[in-house]
Design a protein around this motif. Structure first.
Motif, PDB file in Angstrom:
ATOM      1  N   CYS A 116     -11.857 -16.313 -14.597  1.00 54.88           N
ATOM      2  CA  CYS A 116     -11.090 -15.114 -14.985  1.00 54.88           C
ATOM      3  C   CYS A 116     -10.849 -14.219 -13.780  1.00 54.88           C
ATOM      4  N   ASN A 117     -11.870 -14.024 -12.981  1.00 48.63           N
ATOM      5  CA  ASN A 117     -11.758 -13.128 -11.840  1.00 48.63           C
ATOM      6  C   ASN A 117     -10.908 -13.716 -10.722  1.00 48.63           C
ATOM      7  N   MET A 118     -10.840 -15.029 -10.661  1.00 48.64           N
ATOM      8  CA  MET A 118      -9.947 -15.671  -9.716  1.00 48.64           C
ATOM      9  C   MET A 118      -8.503 -15.282 -10.006  1.00 48.64           C
ATOM     10  N   ARG A 119      -8.164 -15.152 -11.285  1.00 45.60           N
ATOM     11  CA  ARG A 119      -6.799 -14.785 -11.649  1.00 45.60           C
ATOM     12  C   ARG A 119      -6.482 -13.361 -11.206  1.00 45.60           C
ATOM     13  N   ILE A 120      -7.478 -12.465 -11.259  1.00 45.99           N
ATOM     14  CA  ILE A 120      -7.271 -11.104 -10.764  1.00 45.99           C
ATOM     15  C   ILE A 120      -7.011 -11.140  -9.255  1.00 45.99           C
ATOM     16  N   ALA A 121      -7.810 -11.909  -8.531  1.00 44.26           N
ATOM     17  CA  ALA A 121      -7.627 -12.022  -7.086  1.00 44.26           C
ATOM     18  C   ALA A 121      -6.256 -12.587  -6.746  1.00 44.26           C
ATOM     19  N   ASP A 122      -5.777 -13.519  -7.548  1.00 45.34           N
ATOM     20  CA  ASP A 122      -4.451 -14.089  -7.308  1.00 45.34           C
ATOM     21  C   ASP A 122      -3.355 -13.046  -7.503  1.00 45.34           C
ATOM     22  N   GLN A 123      -3.547 -12.142  -8.463  1.00 42.22           N
ATOM     23  CA  GLN A 123      -2.561 -11.078  -8.660  1.00 42.22           C
ATOM     24  C   GLN A 123      -2.557 -10.100  -7.485  1.00 42.22           C
ATOM     25  N   VAL A 124      -3.728  -9.823  -6.943  1.00 44.33           N
ATOM     26  CA  VAL A 124      -3.787  -8.979  -5.743  1.00 44.33           C
ATOM     27  C   VAL A 124      -3.065  -9.672  -4.594  1.00 44.33           C
ATOM     28  N   GLN A 125      -3.228 -10.986  -4.476  1.00 41.70           N
ATOM     29  CA  GLN A 125      -2.531 -11.743  -3.430  1.00 41.70           C
ATOM     30  C   GLN A 125      -1.017 -11.625  -3.584  1.00 41.70           C
ATOM     31  N   THR A 126      -0.534 -11.674  -4.813  1.00 43.15           N
ATOM     32  CA  THR A 126       0.909 -11.552  -5.045  1.00 43.15           C
ATOM     33  C   THR A 126       1.429 -10.205  -4.552  1.00 43.15           C
ATOM     34  N   ILE A 127       0.704  -9.152  -4.854  1.00 42.70           N
ATOM     35  CA  ILE A 127       1.125  -7.818  -4.409  1.00 42.70           C
ATOM     36  C   ILE A 127       1.005  -7.718  -2.894  1.00 42.70           C
ATOM     37  N   ALA A 128      -0.012  -8.327  -2.322  1.00 48.07           N
ATOM     38  CA  ALA A 128      -0.168  -8.312  -0.866  1.00 48.07           C
ATOM     39  C   ALA A 128       1.013  -8.995  -0.185  1.00 48.07           C
ATOM     40  N   THR A 129       1.487 -10.085  -0.764  1.00 46.27           N
ATOM     41  CA  THR A 129       2.654 -10.764  -0.205  1.00 46.27           C
ATOM     42  C   THR A 129       3.864  -9.845  -0.232  1.00 46.27           C
ATOM     43  N   ASP A 130       4.045  -9.135  -1.338  1.00 41.55           N
ATOM     44  CA  ASP A 130       5.150  -8.176  -1.449  1.00 41.55           C
ATOM     45  C   ASP A 130       5.043  -7.071  -0.405  1.00 41.55           C
ATOM     46  N   ALA A 131       3.803  -6.652  -0.105  1.00 42.31           N
ATOM     47  CA  ALA A 131       3.581  -5.533   0.808  1.00 42.31           C
ATOM     48  C   ALA A 131       3.470  -5.973   2.259  1.00 42.31           C
ATOM     49  N   ASP A 132       3.590  -7.279   2.523  1.00 36.26           N
ATOM     50  CA  ASP A 132       3.433  -7.826   3.873  1.00 36.26           C
ATOM     51  C   ASP A 132       2.080  -7.426   4.453  1.00 36.26           C
ATOM     52  N   ALA A 133       1.052  -7.635   3.657  1.00 38.61           N
ATOM     53  CA  ALA A 133      -0.317  -7.268   4.043  1.00 38.61           C
ATOM     54  C   ALA A 133      -1.260  -8.329   3.518  1.00 38.61           C
ATOM     55  N   THR A 134      -2.532  -8.191   3.835  1.00 42.07           N
ATOM     56  CA  THR A 134      -3.532  -9.102   3.296  1.00 42.07           C
ATOM     57  C   THR A 134      -4.098  -8.514   2.002  1.00 42.07           C
ATOM     58  N   PRO A 135      -4.696  -9.350   1.153  1.00 42.58           N
ATOM     59  CA  PRO A 135      -5.309  -8.813  -0.066  1.00 42.58           C
ATOM     60  C   PRO A 135      -6.374  -7.762   0.219  1.00 42.58           C
ATOM     61  N   ALA A 136      -7.170  -7.959   1.274  1.00 44.16           N
ATOM     62  CA  ALA A 136      -8.191  -6.971   1.614  1.00 44.16           C
ATOM     63  C   ALA A 136      -7.554  -5.629   1.946  1.00 44.16           C
ATOM     64  N   ASP A 149      -5.541   1.483   6.944  1.00 43.24           N
ATOM     65  CA  ASP A 149      -5.270   2.903   7.155  1.00 43.24           C
ATOM     66  C   ASP A 149      -3.777   3.174   7.285  1.00 43.24           C
ATOM     67  N   HIS A 150      -3.011   2.188   7.753  1.00 44.22           N
ATOM     68  CA  HIS A 150      -1.576   2.375   7.993  1.00 44.22           C
ATOM     69  C   HIS A 150      -0.716   1.792   6.878  1.00 44.22           C
ATOM     70  N   LEU A 151      -1.350   1.228   5.860  1.00 44.75           N
ATOM     71  CA  LEU A 151      -0.595   0.584   4.782  1.00 44.75           C
ATOM     72  C   LEU A 151      -0.257   1.603   3.701  1.00 44.75           C
ATOM     73  N   GLN A 152       1.016   1.792   3.465  1.00 41.61           N
ATOM     74  CA  GLN A 152       1.479   2.726   2.439  1.00 41.61           C
ATOM     75  C   GLN A 152       2.039   1.917   1.278  1.00 41.61           C
ATOM     76  N   LEU A 153       1.278   1.808   0.219  1.00 40.95           N
ATOM     77  CA  LEU A 153       1.746   1.083  -0.958  1.00 40.95           C
ATOM     78  C   LEU A 153       2.753   1.924  -1.726  1.00 40.95           C
ATOM     79  N   THR A 154       3.720   1.265  -2.347  1.00 39.88           N
ATOM     80  CA  THR A 154       4.693   1.985  -3.167  1.00 39.88           C
ATOM     81  C   THR A 154       4.051   2.401  -4.484  1.00 39.88           C
ATOM     82  N   SER A 155       4.668   3.350  -5.170  1.00 35.97           N
ATOM     83  CA  SER A 155       4.134   3.778  -6.468  1.00 35.97           C
ATOM     84  C   SER A 155       4.140   2.628  -7.459  1.00 35.97           C
ATOM     85  N   GLU A 156       5.131   1.749  -7.352  1.00 37.64           N
ATOM     86  CA  GLU A 156       5.184   0.601  -8.259  1.00 37.64           C
ATOM     87  C   GLU A 156       4.040  -0.360  -7.961  1.00 37.64           C
ATOM     88  N   GLN A 157       3.735  -0.587  -6.696  1.00 39.57           N
ATOM     89  CA  GLN A 157       2.619  -1.460  -6.333  1.00 39.57           C
ATOM     90  C   GLN A 157       1.286  -0.856  -6.767  1.00 39.57           C
TER      91      GLN A 157
END
Length: 325
Positions: free
Chosen positions: A239-259, A292-300
């Protein structure tokens, strides 16, 4: 790096948790030279808050930091913790926040860390056998003596925080807080903000799960505290792997790493928060501080805030009984 205030204590808003350099993982303590390089690189990158505890090892993590901080002590805000070692005879992993025990603990920590003062001194876990007013009073005495600068609590509940704060102002409360551990939002955060107490989230990366690098529970060897942890076993793991995968998807959108995404989400929760992601590797501290320099959008941010809670408890039963969340 941007800075925040934990009450009246100025710190860079991303810190460094040093526990894993010496304690908790199967490869802890295997490369002290790399750990020391990591501390030095963290300082170069602008990190100021560095966190340890006498129980880590026990003792050896403080000794490691003592070596790493020679010549750098005035560049950091050094935090350590007492209360999970009973120096009266019961030993490690026994709650003891009696004033006499605190006195013994602080002298040992000062010696191991090679310093004449501790910037932020936390009660590691609440001791039901000692009124927190007595504990706070003992730390207040150390502050008067100059051996401690600020008082903190770790995994304390609202009533304990209020009672301690009435005796000695609490600068910061350390508690587990991340995308998948959000229980403090309803009970703890409102109290901290009412009392102007800062929050120091530990395990902001979900003990590594939110980095996307944890893919198989069989990877945890003997000595790794995640082995047998409810969130890292069986159906909970999947179950928690699926949460991590969703974070990865958003990280790809943000051009960043999941961490970086997980840390940036925490930073967006307030200007009184300073997470302390732990690492023992230079490249990881470089990755983490880049948040520190990553600015996520309100949608993200909304997508991240809407993720389901993690499956399973954060600790096995014995450790969970020490928490006041």
């Amino acid at each position: 790096m941007k800075h925040v205030k934990l009450r009246d204590l100025d710190v860079a808003r991303i810190g460094l948790g040093a526990m894993g350099m010496s304690h908790g993982f199967s490869d802890s303590g295997t490369d002290d030279a790399e750990s020391i390089r990591t501390v030095h690189r963290a300082i170069d990158l602008g990190i100021t808050l560095i966190d340890t505890a006498e129980i880590y090892g026990p003792y050896i993590n403080e000794e490691l930091l003592g070596r790493a901080l020679k010549g750098h002590r005035d560049q950091v805000v050094l935090a350590t913790k007492f209360g999970l070692v009973s120096h009266a005879g019961a030993g490690p992993w026994n709650l003891d926040s009696d004033p006499a025990n605190i006195r013994t603990a602080v002298e040992g920590s000062l010696k191991r860390l090679g310093t004449d003062h501790i910037d932020l001194y936390y009660q590691h876990r609440v001791d039901p056998g000692t009124p927190v007013e007595e504990t706070a009073g003992a730390v207040a005495d150390l502050i008067t003596e100059g051996k401690v600068r600020h008082f903190g609590l770790s995994e304390a509940g609202p009533d304990t925080i209020r009672r301690a704060h009435a005796v000695q102002p609490v600068t910061a409360v350390q508690s587990e807080y991340s995308l998948w551990t959000r229980g403090i939002e309803d009970r703890i955060l409102p109290v901290l903000r009412k009392l102007n107490i800062g929050l120091v989230p530990f395990s902001p990366l979900g003990h590594g799960f939110l980095t996307g690098t944890v893919r198989n529970e069989a990877d945890f060897k003997e000595g790794d505290f995640r082995r047998g942890n409810p969130r890292f076993t069986g159906e909970n793991f999947q179950c928690n792997m699926r949460i991590a995968d969703q974070v990865q998807t958003i990280a790809t959108d943000a051009d960043a790493t999941p961490a970086q995404v997980a840390i940036a989400w925490l930073l967006a929760q307030g200007d009184d928060i300073a997470p302390i992601p732990g690492t023992k590797r230079v490249h990881r501290v470089e990755e983490n501080t880049a948040a520190d320099h990553l600015q996520l959008t309100s949608e993200q941010l909304d997508r991240l805030s809407s993720l389901p809670p993690a499956a399973g408890d954060t600790h096995p039963e014995a450790a969970r009984r020490m928490l006041e969340r």
